[in-house]
Design an enzyme around this catalytic site. Sequence first.
Site, short mmCIF file in Angstrom:
data_model
loop_
_atom_site.label_atom_id
_atom_site.label_comp_id
_atom_site.label_asym_id
_atom_site.label_seq_id
_atom_site.Cartn_x
_atom_site.Cartn_y
_atom_site.Cartn_z
N TYR A 53 -0.22 3.78 -3.13
CA TYR A 53 -1.10 3.78 -3.31
C TYR A 53 -0.33 5.54 -1.98
CZ TYR A 53 -3.66 -0.10 -3.58
OH TYR A 53 -4.33 -0.93 -4.39
N ARG B 51 0.90 -1.19 0.48
CA ARG B 51 -0.19 0.24 0.13
C ARG B 51 0.98 1.42 0.07
NH1 ARG B 51 -3.50 1.36 2.82
NH2 ARG B 51 -4.83 2.53 1.45
N CYS C 196 15.03 -5.20 -3.14
CA CYS C 196 15.96 -4.19 -4.15
C CYS C 196 15.29 -3.37 -4.98
CB CYS C 196 16.99 -5.82 -5.12
SG CYS C 196 17.92 -6.73 -4.17
N TYR D 23 -6.45 -5.25 2.74
CA TYR D 23 -5.30 -5.44 1.49
C TYR D 23 -4.64 -5.24 1.92
CZ TYR D 23 -10.24 -3.64 -0.36
OH TYR D 23 -11.51 -3.19 0.01
N1 LLP Z 1 -17.88 -2.92 -3.54
C1 LLP Z 1 -16.79 -2.98 -4.98
C2 LLP Z 1 -18.00 -3.34 -5.60
C3 LLP Z 1 -15.43 -2.53 -4.91
O1 LLP Z 1 -14.47 -2.22 -5.54
C4 LLP Z 1 -15.17 -2.67 -3.70
C5 LLP Z 1 -13.11 -2.40 -3.74
C6 LLP Z 1 -15.28 -2.65 -2.33
C7 LLP Z 1 -17.63 -2.82 -2.33
C8 LLP Z 1 -15.03 -2.49 -0.65
O2 LLP Z 1 -14.60 -1.48 -0.55
P1 LLP Z 1 -14.38 -0.88 1.25
O3 LLP Z 1 -15.44 -0.88 2.17
O4 LLP Z 1 -12.99 -1.41 1.46
O5 LLP Z 1 -13.79 1.19 0.53
N2 LLP Z 1 -6.22 -1.98 -2.54
C9 LLP Z 1 -7.12 -0.79 -2.08
C10 LLP Z 1 -8.19 -0.75 -2.02
C11 LLP Z 1 -8.92 -1.54 -3.51
C12 LLP Z 1 -10.70 -1.41 -3.50
C13 LLP Z 1 -11.14 -1.80 -4.50
N3 LLP Z 1 -13.04 -2.02 -4.36
C14 LLP Z 1 -6.66 -0.19 -0.81
O6 LLP Z 1 -5.79 -0.79 -0.07
O7 LLP Z 1 -6.87 0.89 -0.83
#
Ligand code: LLP
Length: 412
Positions: free
Chosen positions: A316, A312, A343, A372
Amino acid sequence: MAYSYQHKTLHCGQVSLADIAASAGTPCYVYSADDILERYHAYDQAFGDHPHQVCYAVKANSNLSLLRLLAAAGAGFDIVSGGELYRVLQAGGDPTKTVFAGVGKTAEEIEYALANKIHTFNCESEAELELIDGLARKHGVTARVALRVNPDVDASTHPYISTGLREHKFGVDISEVEAVYARAKRLGHIALEGVSCHIGSQLLDTDPMMETVDKMLALVGRLRSNGIPIRHLDLGGGLGVAYKPQDKAPSIAEVIGAIGRKVEGHDLEIMVEPGRSIVGAAGVLLTRVLFRKQTPRKEFIVVDAAMNDLIRPALYQSHHEIIPVEEPCEEQRMLADVVGPVCETGDFLARNREMPAVLPGALMAVCTAGAYGFVLSSNYNSRPRVPEVLVEGATWRIIRRRETLEDLIRGE
Ligand code: LLP
């Protein structure tokens, strides 16, 4: 609060993180079951009597033990692949409480989901509607479908995890939705019973979400007056967590309470798909300091966790607090980059971070790493993936073992 110092050592609930590290080794992910359940229940209870389903977003953390915990508490699931459906089924999750999102579902995945009678396909395009209809016809079933609507709302979050703007690949533009539903009426093997949306992730400001609810309710009204019997509204996930000490995470109870007031009287079942806000703050990544390295320009703290374990910060530019497991006695501070052994210059967990001075051998907790974190980890640099530990009350257990060197070459 899942994590606190007790007798100068950081604990998860009643369990010392030093004890976990001594036995499970480092790096290692630790999650609090109590914290996860508390947040799931916060969602569930905030809806009160209003018909609803909380579908945990499996992508945030898909460990089977976590899925089992949530399934037993009554959660449904939000999946984005056949692999996630497999995990849900293995964990005893209920496919009839499962919704399937994603812009690129394959025929094989759709058939797998049809065979397991999932609740709804959150469908992202007209072409996908036709594919689902054709496959449902082939198998003599009717698939329940909700079109994913792109409401054109700016979620004000990191661009990579913002999904609700017109230029994003997700959903059907809100201006085209009515025409798509009208055309889809001729498809005999889909039941157009819902609408869905998801505007982005890590939302600290909830105004965009409320604006989305208003837009979606107005859309439901228009669809119903066009003779489309919409029964449910899926609002996606997205509530943020506090990564920085100054961040204010939205209160689950308040946000869901406000949504509940907006949807009252609309005769709609409401679904939500939270991921991060359920598991994010429940997890830490434990890592040990290997070296301190002073260069003419900078000081580096080299730890045993790296970007392959937690990507992350690199991907990001995200901030994770990093705190010593043994509470420092005197407040000696340092300014350093916390980096791993991979590396690449992009391999950092923190940059220019003011933090308590730590020595080699010290154990550190990278905070708010439950969402994540592990799911985005890889074997880059041929580093075995790290174990995951679940703390329940005063006990803990390994819920995924550390990979071995043999695991690294399995399948090659
Ligand atoms: N529903 C859909 C259609 C989504 O695309 C996502 C997340 C969620 C629910 C869940 O969202 P949350 O409540 O977790 O915000 N890898 C990134 C985050 C990617 C989110 C993708 N979609 C990070 O580490 O910030």
